[in-house]
Design a protein around this motif. Structure first.
Motif, PDB file in Angstrom:
ATOM      1  N   VAL A  18       0.676  -1.106  -0.026  1.00  0.00           N
ATOM      2  CA  VAL A  18       0.061   0.102   0.147  1.00  0.00           C
ATOM      3  C   VAL A  18       0.749   1.208  -0.033  1.00  0.00           C
ATOM      4  O   VAL A  18       0.486   2.558  -0.057  1.00  0.00           O
ATOM      5  CB  VAL A  18      -0.924  -0.326   1.461  1.00  0.00           C
ATOM      6  N   GLY A  19       2.064   0.982   0.140  1.00  0.00           N
ATOM      7  CA  GLY A  19       2.805   2.364   0.279  1.00  0.00           C
ATOM      8  C   GLY A  19       3.558   2.822   1.270  1.00  0.00           C
ATOM      9  O   GLY A  19       4.257   4.415   1.260  1.00  0.00           O
ATOM     10  N   LYS A  20       3.399   1.873   2.955  1.00  0.00           N
ATOM     11  CA  LYS A  20       3.910   2.166   3.508  1.00  0.00           C
ATOM     12  C   LYS A  20       5.194   2.741   4.108  1.00  0.00           C
ATOM     13  O   LYS A  20       5.639   3.696   4.693  1.00  0.00           O
ATOM     14  CB  LYS A  20       3.735   1.066   5.137  1.00  0.00           C
ATOM     15  N   THR A  21       6.629   1.561   3.556  1.00  0.00           N
ATOM     16  CA  THR A  21       7.565   2.461   3.451  1.00  0.00           C
ATOM     17  C   THR A  21       8.516   3.673   2.286  1.00  0.00           C
ATOM     18  O   THR A  21       8.784   4.802   2.584  1.00  0.00           O
ATOM     19  CB  THR A  21       8.546   0.925   2.907  1.00  0.00           C
ATOM     20  N   SER A  22       7.097   3.658   1.568  1.00  0.00           N
ATOM     21  CA  SER A  22       7.322   5.188   0.328  1.00  0.00           C
ATOM     22  C   SER A  22       6.710   5.980   1.234  1.00  0.00           C
ATOM     23  O   SER A  22       7.389   7.051   1.436  1.00  0.00           O
ATOM     24  CB  SER A  22       6.388   4.905  -0.553  1.00  0.00           C
ATOM     25  N   LEU A  23       6.111   5.933   2.285  1.00  0.00           N
ATOM     26  CA  LEU A  23       4.843   7.341   3.020  1.00  0.00           C
ATOM     27  C   LEU A  23       6.620   8.112   4.175  1.00  0.00           C
ATOM     28  O   LEU A  23       6.489   8.933   4.124  1.00  0.00           O
ATOM     29  CB  LEU A  23       4.290   6.840   3.171  1.00  0.00           C
ATOM     30  N   VAL A  24       7.252   6.403   4.957  1.00  0.00           N
ATOM     31  CA  VAL A  24       8.231   6.692   5.788  1.00  0.00           C
ATOM     32  C   VAL A  24       9.776   7.718   4.598  1.00  0.00           C
ATOM     33  O   VAL A  24      10.203   8.555   5.133  1.00  0.00           O
ATOM     34  CB  VAL A  24       8.463   5.637   6.094  1.00  0.00           C
ATOM     35  N   GLU A  25       9.913   7.011   3.716  1.00  0.00           N
ATOM     36  CA  GLU A  25      10.863   7.376   2.832  1.00  0.00           C
ATOM     37  C   GLU A  25      10.728   8.670   2.356  1.00  0.00           C
ATOM     38  O   GLU A  25      11.617   9.700   2.156  1.00  0.00           O
ATOM     39  CB  GLU A  25      11.045   6.361   1.727  1.00  0.00           C
ATOM     40  N   ARG A  26       9.886   9.675   2.118  1.00  0.00           N
ATOM     41  CA  ARG A  26       9.063  10.866   1.450  1.00  0.00           C
ATOM     42  C   ARG A  26       9.046  11.610   3.075  1.00  0.00           C
ATOM     43  O   ARG A  26      10.170  12.451   2.932  1.00  0.00           O
ATOM     44  CB  ARG A  26       8.138  10.339   0.791  1.00  0.00           C
ATOM     45  N   GLN A 149      -8.514  10.233  12.586  1.00  0.00           N
ATOM     46  CA  GLN A 149      -7.830  11.875  11.495  1.00  0.00           C
ATOM     47  C   GLN A 149      -7.755  10.996  10.023  1.00  0.00           C
ATOM     48  O   GLN A 149      -7.640   9.903  10.412  1.00  0.00           O
ATOM     49  CB  GLN A 149      -6.949  12.574  11.848  1.00  0.00           C
ATOM     50  N   TYR A 150      -8.336  11.885   9.158  1.00  0.00           N
ATOM     51  CA  TYR A 150      -8.150  10.647   8.007  1.00  0.00           C
ATOM     52  C   TYR A 150      -7.151  11.974   7.116  1.00  0.00           C
ATOM     53  O   TYR A 150      -7.526  13.247   6.554  1.00  0.00           O
ATOM     54  CB  TYR A 150     -10.116  10.415   6.857  1.00  0.00           C
ATOM     55  N   PHE A 151      -6.607  11.335   6.307  1.00  0.00           N
ATOM     56  CA  PHE A 151      -5.276  11.587   4.520  1.00  0.00           C
ATOM     57  C   PHE A 151      -5.444  11.176   3.770  1.00  0.00           C
ATOM     58  O   PHE A 151      -5.425  10.086   3.489  1.00  0.00           O
ATOM     59  CB  PHE A 151      -3.850  11.954   5.709  1.00  0.00           C
ATOM     60  N   GLU A 152      -5.393  11.677   2.866  1.00  0.00           N
ATOM     61  CA  GLU A 152      -4.719  11.506   1.474  1.00  0.00           C
ATOM     62  C   GLU A 152      -3.703  11.700   0.822  1.00  0.00           C
ATOM     63  O   GLU A 152      -3.202  12.523   0.913  1.00  0.00           O
ATOM     64  CB  GLU A 152      -6.388  11.140   0.688  1.00  0.00           C
ATOM     65  N   THR A 153      -2.982  10.849   0.238  1.00  0.00           N
ATOM     66  CA  THR A 153      -1.257  10.980   0.122  1.00  0.00           C
ATOM     67  C   THR A 153      -0.781  10.885  -0.929  1.00  0.00           C
ATOM     68  O   THR A 153      -1.456   9.594  -1.868  1.00  0.00           O
ATOM     69  CB  THR A 153      -0.463  10.864   1.602  1.00  0.00           C
ATOM     70  N   SER A 154       0.268  11.630  -1.448  1.00  0.00           N
ATOM     71  CA  SER A 154       1.259  10.667  -2.067  1.00  0.00           C
ATOM     72  C   SER A 154       2.103  10.653  -2.055  1.00  0.00           C
ATOM     73  O   SER A 154       2.967  11.899  -1.927  1.00  0.00           O
ATOM     74  CB  SER A 154       0.677  11.414  -4.071  1.00  0.00           C
ATOM     75  N   SER A 155       3.293   9.405  -2.373  1.00  0.00           N
ATOM     76  CA  SER A 155       4.483  10.127  -1.837  1.00  0.00           C
ATOM     77  C   SER A 155       6.035  10.107  -2.525  1.00  0.00           C
ATOM     78  O   SER A 155       6.943  10.475  -2.532  1.00  0.00           O
ATOM     79  CB  SER A 155       4.860   8.060  -1.080  1.00  0.00           C
ATOM     80  N   LYS A 156       4.719  10.028  -3.929  1.00  0.00           N
ATOM     81  CA  LYS A 156       5.419  10.394  -5.383  1.00  0.00           C
ATOM     82  C   LYS A 156       5.825  12.177  -5.203  1.00  0.00           C
ATOM     83  O   LYS A 156       6.527  12.578  -5.789  1.00  0.00           O
ATOM     84  CB  LYS A 156       4.695   8.981  -6.277  1.00  0.00           C
ATOM     85  N   THR A 157       4.970  12.730  -5.364  1.00  0.00           N
ATOM     86  CA  THR A 157       4.542  14.040  -4.710  1.00  0.00           C
ATOM     87  C   THR A 157       4.433  14.789  -3.660  1.00  0.00           C
ATOM     88  O   THR A 157       4.966  15.921  -3.832  1.00  0.00           O
ATOM     89  CB  THR A 157       3.583  15.122  -5.951  1.00  0.00           C
ATOM     90  N   GLY A 158       4.127  13.756  -2.409  1.00  0.00           N
ATOM     91  CA  GLY A 158       4.865  14.889  -1.671  1.00  0.00           C
ATOM     92  C   GLY A 158       3.158  15.155  -1.003  1.00  0.00           C
ATOM     93  O   GLY A 158       3.260  15.403   0.011  1.00  0.00           O
ATOM     94  N   ARG A 159       2.544  15.197  -1.308  1.00  0.00           N
ATOM     95  CA  ARG A 159       0.741  15.763  -1.066  1.00  0.00           C
ATOM     96  C   ARG A 159       0.226  15.315   0.720  1.00  0.00           C
ATOM     97  O   ARG A 159       0.570  13.971   0.550  1.00  0.00           O
ATOM     98  CB  ARG A 159      -0.165  15.188  -2.026  1.00  0.00           C
ATOM     99  N   SER A 160       0.492  16.107   1.077  1.00  0.00           N
ATOM    100  CA  SER A 160      -0.083  16.174   2.433  1.00  0.00           C
ATOM    101  C   SER A 160       0.925  14.507   3.811  1.00  0.00           C
ATOM    102  O   SER A 160       0.623  14.633   4.701  1.00  0.00           O
ATOM    103  CB  SER A 160      -1.292  15.725   2.535  1.00  0.00           C
ATOM    104  N   VAL A 161       1.624  13.987   3.319  1.00  0.00           N
ATOM    105  CA  VAL A 161       2.535  13.682   3.477  1.00  0.00           C
ATOM    106  C   VAL A 161       3.283  14.436   5.533  1.00  0.00           C
ATOM    107  O   VAL A 161       3.070  13.882   6.169  1.00  0.00           O
ATOM    108  CB  VAL A 161       3.677  13.290   3.022  1.00  0.00           C
ATOM    109  N   GLU A 162       3.949  15.639   4.579  1.00  0.00           N
ATOM    110  CA  GLU A 162       4.180  16.242   5.804  1.00  0.00           C
ATOM    111  C   GLU A 162       3.181  16.829   6.767  1.00  0.00           C
ATOM    112  O   GLU A 162       3.289  16.768   7.720  1.00  0.00           O
ATOM    113  CB  GLU A 162       5.089  17.729   5.714  1.00  0.00           C
ATOM    114  N   ASP A 163       1.557  16.870   6.427  1.00  0.00           N
ATOM    115  CA  ASP A 163       0.877  17.642   6.996  1.00  0.00           C
ATOM    116  C   ASP A 163       0.131  15.972   8.421  1.00  0.00           C
ATOM    117  O   ASP A 163      -0.370  16.444   9.196  1.00  0.00           O
ATOM    118  CB  ASP A 163      -0.340  17.442   5.836  1.00  0.00           C
ATOM    119  N   LEU A 164       0.448  15.227   7.441  1.00  0.00           N
ATOM    120  CA  LEU A 164       0.141  13.858   8.373  1.00  0.00           C
ATOM    121  C   LEU A 164       0.871  13.429   9.675  1.00  0.00           C
ATOM    122  O   LEU A 164       0.721  12.885  10.588  1.00  0.00           O
ATOM    123  CB  LEU A 164      -0.153  12.968   7.209  1.00  0.00           C
TER     124      LEU A 164
END
Length: 202
Positions: A18-26, A149-164
């Motif tokens: 689902v992209g957990k590792t990508s989320l952490v990497e970003r 809390q609910y977030f929709e994110t993209s590890s590729k673009t960085g969308r909302s990752v920092e916010d989360l």
């Protein structure tokens, strides 16, 4: 960064891929690695410090294996977690069902753990709206039901990752120091700089 330092244990849960590792990497390294990841075995650990008002919060993030055969092992890693980021892939409806499973697990075993729902791969649905398999309103209703809390994110673009992750840190500060006003003994000792360490990770 300056100010009193506090530690928060954060666990990443969700179906494999689902992209957990990508989320952490970003979040930690500000990068998106192209190409398939090797599946996490057990869990990988990384820590990052963030300034929240006058406090420094060190998020100790456990990136757990998503495969069902490592389910029992994942339970070991979420014990004592103050926050759980439960991830699902916006293009995979079965991953949201798996996210609901982890929410139930946390509610039964870690009732004081704050839950954050995280839909990943928004870049895929921005490129092709028909790729979305998990309805936004269905997730929002579920989040309201479990008070998450609910977030929709993209590890590729960085969308909302920092916010989360900043929300996780800010909530932890608010909760911790509300408790401190009533109780004593919260440990604010200094910690070393952020570091990266993999546990049973190939």
């Amino acid at each position: 960064m300056s100010g009193p330092r506090v530690d928060a244990k954060v666990v990443m849960l969700g179906k494999e891929s689902v992209g957990k590792t990508s989320l952490v990497e970003r979040y930690v390294h500000q990068r998106f690695l192209v190409g398939p990841y090797q599946n996490t075995i057990g869990a990988a650990f990384v820590a990052k410090s963030v300034q929240v008002r006058d406090k420094v919060v060190t998020l100790g993030i456990w990136d757990t294996a998503g495969s069902e055969r490592y389910e029992a092992m994942s339970r070991i890693y979420y014990r004592g977690a103050k926050a759980a980021i439960v991830c699902y892939d916006l293009t995979d409806s079965s991953s949201f069902l798996r996210a609901k499973f982890w929410v139930k697990e946390l509610q039964n075993c870690e009732e004081h753990c704050k839950i954050y729902l995280c839909g990943t791969k928004t870049d895929l649905i921005e490129a092709d709206r028909s790729a979305r398999q998990v309805d936004y309103h269905d997730v929002q209703d579920f989040a309201d039901e479990i008070k998450a809390q609910y977030f929709e994110t993209s590890s590729k673009t960085g969308r909302s990752v920092e916010d989360l992750f900043r929300k996780v840190a800010a909530d932890y500060i608010s909760t911790t120091f509300e408790v401190m006003s009533e109780e004593r003994g919260v440990n604010l000792e200094q910690k070393k700089d952020p570091f990266f360490y993999s546990c049973c990770h190939n």
